[in-house]
Motif scaffolding. Sequence first.
Motif, PDB file in Angstrom:
ATOM      1  N   GLU A   1       0.829  -1.199   0.000  1.00 58.36           N
ATOM      2  CA  GLU A   1       0.000   0.000   0.000  1.00 58.36           C
ATOM      3  C   GLU A   1       0.869   1.257   0.000  1.00 58.36           C
ATOM      4  O   GLU A   1       0.592   2.233  -0.704  1.00 58.36           O
ATOM      5  CB  GLU A   1      -0.913  -0.013   1.219  1.00 58.36           C
ATOM      6  CG  GLU A   1      -1.852   1.190   1.284  1.00 58.36           C
ATOM      7  CD  GLU A   1      -2.761   1.142   2.496  1.00 58.36           C
ATOM      8  OE1 GLU A   1      -3.535   2.107   2.692  1.00 58.36           O
ATOM      9  OE2 GLU A   1      -2.697   0.161   3.255  1.00 58.36           O
ATOM     10  N   TYR A   2       1.947   1.212   0.795  1.00 58.68           N
ATOM     11  CA  TYR A   2       2.849   2.359   0.883  1.00 58.68           C
ATOM     12  C   TYR A   2       3.530   2.613  -0.470  1.00 58.68           C
ATOM     13  O   TYR A   2       3.619   3.756  -0.931  1.00 58.68           O
ATOM     14  CB  TYR A   2       3.891   2.107   1.970  1.00 58.68           C
ATOM     15  CG  TYR A   2       4.915   3.207   2.116  1.00 58.68           C
ATOM     16  CD1 TYR A   2       4.566   4.441   2.633  1.00 58.68           C
ATOM     17  CD2 TYR A   2       6.244   2.997   1.733  1.00 58.68           C
ATOM     18  CE1 TYR A   2       5.507   5.454   2.775  1.00 58.68           C
ATOM     19  CE2 TYR A   2       7.192   4.005   1.877  1.00 58.68           C
ATOM     20  CZ  TYR A   2       6.818   5.231   2.397  1.00 58.68           C
ATOM     21  OH  TYR A   2       7.744   6.220   2.538  1.00 58.68           O
ATOM     22  N   ARG A   3       3.969   1.529  -1.140  1.00 64.65           N
ATOM     23  CA  ARG A   3       4.612   1.685  -2.448  1.00 64.65           C
ATOM     24  C   ARG A   3       3.625   2.219  -3.486  1.00 64.65           C
ATOM     25  O   ARG A   3       3.982   3.006  -4.364  1.00 64.65           O
ATOM     26  CB  ARG A   3       5.204   0.355  -2.907  1.00 64.65           C
ATOM     27  CG  ARG A   3       6.408  -0.103  -2.093  1.00 64.65           C
ATOM     28  CD  ARG A   3       7.101  -1.279  -2.753  1.00 64.65           C
ATOM     29  NE  ARG A   3       8.215  -1.749  -1.947  1.00 64.65           N
ATOM     30  CZ  ARG A   3       8.179  -2.800  -1.129  1.00 64.65           C
ATOM     31  NH1 ARG A   3       7.047  -3.486  -1.000  1.00 64.65           N
ATOM     32  NH2 ARG A   3       9.233  -3.154  -0.431  1.00 64.65           N
ATOM     33  N   GLY A   4       2.375   1.756  -3.395  1.00 62.99           N
ATOM     34  CA  GLY A   4       1.363   2.281  -4.304  1.00 62.99           C
ATOM     35  C   GLY A   4       1.166   3.771  -4.116  1.00 62.99           C
ATOM     36  O   GLY A   4       1.022   4.528  -5.093  1.00 62.99           O
ATOM     37  N   GLN A   5       1.127   4.202  -2.861  1.00 60.64           N
ATOM     38  CA  GLN A   5       0.978   5.633  -2.582  1.00 60.64           C
ATOM     39  C   GLN A   5       2.202   6.414  -3.081  1.00 60.64           C
ATOM     40  O   GLN A   5       2.068   7.521  -3.624  1.00 60.64           O
ATOM     41  CB  GLN A   5       0.772   5.857  -1.081  1.00 60.64           C
ATOM     42  CG  GLN A   5      -0.552   5.320  -0.560  1.00 60.64           C
ATOM     43  CD  GLN A   5      -0.677   5.470   0.935  1.00 60.64           C
ATOM     44  OE1 GLN A   5       0.301   5.774   1.632  1.00 60.64           O
ATOM     45  NE2 GLN A   5      -1.878   5.235   1.454  1.00 60.64           N
ATOM     46  N   LEU A   6       3.392   5.811  -2.892  1.00 58.43           N
ATOM     47  CA  LEU A   6       4.603   6.474  -3.388  1.00 58.43           C
ATOM     48  C   LEU A   6       4.571   6.604  -4.904  1.00 58.43           C
ATOM     49  O   LEU A   6       4.951   7.632  -5.461  1.00 58.43           O
ATOM     50  CB  LEU A   6       5.846   5.683  -2.961  1.00 58.43           C
ATOM     51  CG  LEU A   6       6.370   5.904  -1.553  1.00 58.43           C
ATOM     52  CD1 LEU A   6       7.609   5.041  -1.323  1.00 58.43           C
ATOM     53  CD2 LEU A   6       6.715   7.374  -1.320  1.00 58.43           C
ATOM     54  N   LEU A   7       4.112   5.536  -5.588  1.00 55.23           N
ATOM     55  CA  LEU A   7       4.034   5.580  -7.046  1.00 55.23           C
ATOM     56  C   LEU A   7       3.067   6.663  -7.497  1.00 55.23           C
ATOM     57  O   LEU A   7       3.355   7.434  -8.414  1.00 55.23           O
ATOM     58  CB  LEU A   7       3.602   4.217  -7.577  1.00 55.23           C
ATOM     59  CG  LEU A   7       3.442   4.116  -9.108  1.00 55.23           C
ATOM     60  CD1 LEU A   7       4.763   4.422  -9.801  1.00 55.23           C
ATOM     61  CD2 LEU A   7       2.926   2.730  -9.507  1.00 55.23           C
ATOM     62  N   GLY A   8       1.913   6.732  -6.832  1.00 54.36           N
ATOM     63  CA  GLY A   8       0.947   7.774  -7.172  1.00 54.36           C
ATOM     64  C   GLY A   8       1.512   9.156  -6.947  1.00 54.36           C
ATOM     65  O   GLY A   8       1.349  10.062  -7.779  1.00 54.36           O
ATOM     66  N   ALA A   9       2.193   9.319  -5.795  1.00 58.78           N
ATOM     67  CA  ALA A   9       2.794  10.627  -5.505  1.00 58.78           C
ATOM     68  C   ALA A   9       3.884  10.959  -6.530  1.00 58.78           C
ATOM     69  O   ALA A   9       4.025  12.114  -6.958  1.00 58.78           O
ATOM     70  CB  ALA A   9       3.378  10.629  -4.100  1.00 58.78           C
ATOM     71  N   THR A  10       4.646   9.926  -6.963  1.00 53.15           N
ATOM     72  CA  THR A  10       5.704  10.151  -7.951  1.00 53.15           C
ATOM     73  C   THR A  10       5.114  10.600  -9.290  1.00 53.15           C
ATOM     74  O   THR A  10       5.605  11.549  -9.920  1.00 53.15           O
ATOM     75  CB  THR A  10       6.522   8.867  -8.154  1.00 53.15           C
ATOM     76  OG1 THR A  10       7.153   8.518  -6.912  1.00 53.15           O
ATOM     77  CG2 THR A  10       7.592   9.063  -9.211  1.00 53.15           C
ATOM     78  N   LEU A  11       4.059   9.924  -9.727  1.00 48.96           N
ATOM     79  CA  LEU A  11       3.433  10.297 -10.994  1.00 48.96           C
ATOM     80  C   LEU A  11       2.837  11.705 -10.927  1.00 48.96           C
ATOM     81  O   LEU A  11       2.999  12.502 -11.859  1.00 48.96           O
ATOM     82  CB  LEU A  11       2.349   9.284 -11.353  1.00 48.96           C
ATOM     83  CG  LEU A  11       2.845   7.875 -11.713  1.00 48.96           C
ATOM     84  CD1 LEU A  11       1.667   6.941 -11.983  1.00 48.96           C
ATOM     85  CD2 LEU A  11       3.782   7.924 -12.909  1.00 48.96           C
ATOM     86  N   CYS A  12       2.151  11.989  -9.814  1.00 45.51           N
ATOM     87  CA  CYS A  12       1.585  13.334  -9.666  1.00 45.51           C
ATOM     88  C   CYS A  12       2.689  14.390  -9.650  1.00 45.51           C
ATOM     89  O   CYS A  12       2.571  15.450 -10.260  1.00 45.51           O
ATOM     90  CB  CYS A  12       0.750  13.411  -8.386  1.00 45.51           C
ATOM     91  SG  CYS A  12      -0.768  12.427  -8.454  1.00 45.51           S
ATOM     92  N   GLY A  13       3.778  14.076  -8.928  1.00 43.45           N
ATOM     93  CA  GLY A  13       4.905  15.010  -8.876  1.00 43.45           C
ATOM     94  C   GLY A  13       5.539  15.204 -10.243  1.00 43.45           C
ATOM     95  O   GLY A  13       5.917  16.318 -10.614  1.00 43.45           O
ATOM     96  N   ALA A  14       5.633  14.103 -11.024  1.00 39.88           N
ATOM     97  CA  ALA A  14       6.219  14.212 -12.365  1.00 39.88           C
ATOM     98  C   ALA A  14       5.344  15.066 -13.268  1.00 39.88           C
ATOM     99  O   ALA A  14       5.841  15.896 -14.037  1.00 39.88           O
ATOM    100  CB  ALA A  14       6.408  12.821 -12.960  1.00 39.88           C
ATOM    101  N   ILE A  15       4.016  14.845 -13.195  1.00 32.38           N
ATOM    102  CA  ILE A  15       3.101  15.640 -14.022  1.00 32.38           C
ATOM    103  C   ILE A  15       3.184  17.114 -13.637  1.00 32.38           C
ATOM    104  O   ILE A  15       3.241  18.006 -14.491  1.00 32.38           O
ATOM    105  CB  ILE A  15       1.664  15.113 -13.876  1.00 32.38           C
ATOM    106  CG1 ILE A  15       1.566  13.700 -14.463  1.00 32.38           C
ATOM    107  CG2 ILE A  15       0.672  16.050 -14.551  1.00 32.38           C
ATOM    108  CD1 ILE A  15       0.230  13.025 -14.223  1.00 32.38           C
ATOM    109  N   ALA A  16       3.192  17.350 -12.305  1.00 40.76           N
ATOM    110  CA  ALA A  16       3.290  18.745 -11.850  1.00 40.76           C
ATOM    111  C   ALA A  16       4.623  19.356 -12.283  1.00 40.76           C
ATOM    112  O   ALA A  16       4.675  20.517 -12.713  1.00 40.76           O
ATOM    113  CB  ALA A  16       3.152  18.801 -10.329  1.00 40.76           C
TER     114      ALA A  16
END
Length: 477
Positions: free
Chosen positions: A170-185
């Motif tokens: 779950e933590y890695r999934g959240q990190l992946l989501g945060a990474t993608l959002c950060g990359a888009i931003a």
Amino acid sequence: MSWLRRRMSSLTARLALAYGLTTVLILIGVAAYLSSALESQLEGHADSELVSEVLRVRHLLREVEGENEIRADTHRFADIAMGHEGLILVVRTRDGEPLITLNPRNETLPTLRVHAANITPDRGMLESWRPRGGAPSRALAALGEVGTTGRTVEILVLSDAGSRFALMREYRGQLLGATLCGAIAAAALGFLLARRGLLPLRRMADDAAAVTTSRLATRLDVGNAPEELRELAGALNDMLARLQDSFTRLSTFSADLAHDFRTPISNLVGQTQVTLAQRRNPAEYEALLESNLEEFERLSRMIENMLFLARADHAQVALDQKPLDARAELDKVAEYFDAVAAERDLTLTITGTATVTADQTLLRRAVTNLLDNALRHAPAGSTVRLAVLRARPGHTGIRIANAGPAIATEALPQLFGRFFRADPSRRNSATSTGLGLAIVDSIMRLHGGSVTVRSQEGLTEFELLFPDGMAFPKSAP
């Protein structure tokens, strides 16, 4: 797809994509480090808990009087497992009889090494095992003393790491989501920053787009350009200056060409119309043909000269360079002009001797053009001097000087331009095409040399400067 290709051809989009990809790589690296660090900390914490559980059970065992009390008071031991998800606790006699069993999922217990009661357990004693359908987990087995009876029992403490692995997923999934959002931003922010940063370049492009044939004097603003673009802006301004100069010369050349072609053509048309207006005798027709022939010859010379200049401009004139006796070449050219000089009451003198490396035909043509020019402008009774000299180290010079009025200082820089005549009164001369000095300049540039002129009251000197040594011929491609 075509829209995507157009967008990716944009420098702004490329910078934004590079910025986004770089951010993704950085965030993935940071996320991997954080995930690994958290997993290591959770694993270490779980291992420490297993060791602590064994120590707690040993402490409780010392407080009971016997095995029967353990069976009767299991809740005291069950409390130890409270708040520890996935913890399995088994206390059994040395014969394998269970006294306390906290195993909610009825996992098959592995065979573990049992450590003595007098040994304090640590994390190094932990062993690995795998629950049914679960993740690799850890376990510890040790003996514990029962009260003061001197008897010992086996303590087995096992942890099911499935919950910990689920937490990490779950933590890695959240990190992946945060990474993608950060990359888009980051890509969006990079796009905005790149667009703003490239604004001076777009302004420069707009300024360049505004340059037309009627606005060749327009220049890019170098002073307000960023430091990285100043060199480009300066190079573009230099290019615009060259284009303006070339366009101006081309416009002048076209105007002069039209003017010089119009004169002989007008003469041909006018004379022919007048002659054909009424019947003429053969002598008159013959005179017309002779007059027309002169104009045709003039047009032929002009066309030949212009073709030569066009080929010279594109290095399409083949050179056959070889060592020549400069004095002998001047003698041959002067011999051709002896009759003209005598007719105009002029004297030709030749001095000096040297070897020159040049194309013989083009050398004679350059000297012929200069000598013809000198003879036409020298006053009667004067001397036209031709000289061969070592003008400077590594160069051979040929100088042609004639007496006469000085050429205006402001006219000297334009003297080798096409159709330029320093004497406006001779502008419509039937014997001059206005291309002779331009041809001399082209010949010298083909040889890697130069032609210079000096003029002061009473004397005008032209000097051809040829470099020594064999040069590689310039031939047509």
